[in-house]
Design an enzyme around this catalytic site. Structure first.
Site, short mmCIF file in Angstrom:
data_model
loop_
_atom_site.label_atom_id
_atom_site.label_comp_id
_atom_site.label_asym_id
_atom_site.label_seq_id
_atom_site.Cartn_x
_atom_site.Cartn_y
_atom_site.Cartn_z
CE LYS A 40 -4.38 1.12 2.26
NZ LYS A 40 -5.12 1.02 3.53
C1 E4P Z 1 -8.45 2.10 3.37
O1 E4P Z 1 -7.69 1.23 3.02
C2 E4P Z 1 -8.37 2.76 4.68
O2 E4P Z 1 -7.69 1.90 5.58
C3 E4P Z 1 -9.69 3.04 5.31
O3 E4P Z 1 -10.78 2.64 4.52
C4 E4P Z 1 -9.78 4.39 5.91
O4 E4P Z 1 -11.04 4.55 6.51
P1 E4P Z 1 -11.36 5.70 7.56
O5 E4P Z 1 -11.56 6.98 6.81
O6 E4P Z 1 -12.61 5.24 8.23
O7 E4P Z 1 -10.18 5.76 8.50
#
Ligand code: E4P
Length: 218
Positions: free
Chosen positions: A83
């Site tokens: 990522k």
């Molecule tokens: C995506 O990979 C992120 O980890 C995640 O969806 C972020 O979500 P949030 O805005 O609820 O922290």
């Protein structure tokens, strides 16, 4: 449509994977910190629970640092997905890793043109954040619609749209209608999908009538 769960809590992942409906896992540095566990160990354990892609995020901001961290992460298991943040260095690392056949997930995407860059960099997945746009008074769902339209115009782009920052089942409903390839859901939202009061009421009625019939299935 693939369902990923957005957590680094391995007990939750095990419990949700038992459904047979879980296709992968996403984590981020905040979720790993919340787990209170060692990053490498937790990613290794998650990769042993699910066969599908498991996103593990780099912490470096520069290309060389990202590539060094990606080498450590991809050695954990073959289903690790690197990522990377949607920055010039992140996209450069994405291009290199994608060229090597490594799965990548470009995260923190907040505009359709950013998503176009991620696709040109060969990302396996791009993660547009719906809820965080809603939080600042913008329309998170329309971002998914725009990306689907743009990617649809260029069939040679192979990047899958991974709807992220999903806060409730209606977000999932709408992105599924738009044809998003994947959604990553917090465990509580994933569990909510099963629920409907008429399912509970209907089951209660069927069981009461069945009891009256005095029959058993054997
Ligand atoms: C995506 O990979 C992120 O980890 C995640 O969806 C972020 O979500 P949030 O805005 O609820 O922290």
């Amino acid at each position: 449509m693939k369902f990923f769960v957005d957590t680094a809590d391995t007990a939750e992942i095990k419990s949700l994977a038992a459904s047979g409906l879980l296709d992968g896992v996403t984590t981020n540095p905040s979720l790993v910190a919340k787990s209170g566990r060692n990053f490498i160990e937790v990613i290794r354990e998650i990769c042993g629970i699910v066969e599908g892609p498991v996103s593990a995020e780099v912490a470096a901001l520069d290309y060389e640092g990202m590539m060094r961290e990606a080498a450590v992460l991809k050695a954990i298991a073959s289903n690790v997905t690197i990522k990377l943040p949607l920055t010039p260095d992140g996209l450069r690392a994405c291009k290199t890793l994608s060229g090597e056949g490594v799965m990548t997930n470009v995260t923190l995407c907040f505009s359709a043109v950013q998503a176009l860059l991620a696709a040109k960099a060969g990302a396996t997945f791009v993660s547009p954040f719906i809820g965080r746009l809603d939080d600042i008074g913008q329309d998170g769902l329309s971002l998914i619609g725009d990306i689907m339209t743009i990617y649809g115009n260029y069939p040679s782009l192979r990047t899958e749209v991974l709807a992220a920052s999903v806060r409730h089942p209606v977000h999932l409903l709408e992105v599924a209608k738009m044809g998003a390839h994947v959604a990553t859901l917090p465990p509580n939202v994933l569990r909510m999908l099963y629920n409907h009061p008429l399912t509970d009421k209907g089951l209660e009625g069927f069981l009461a009538d069945w009891k009256k019939s005095g029959q058993t299935i054997a």
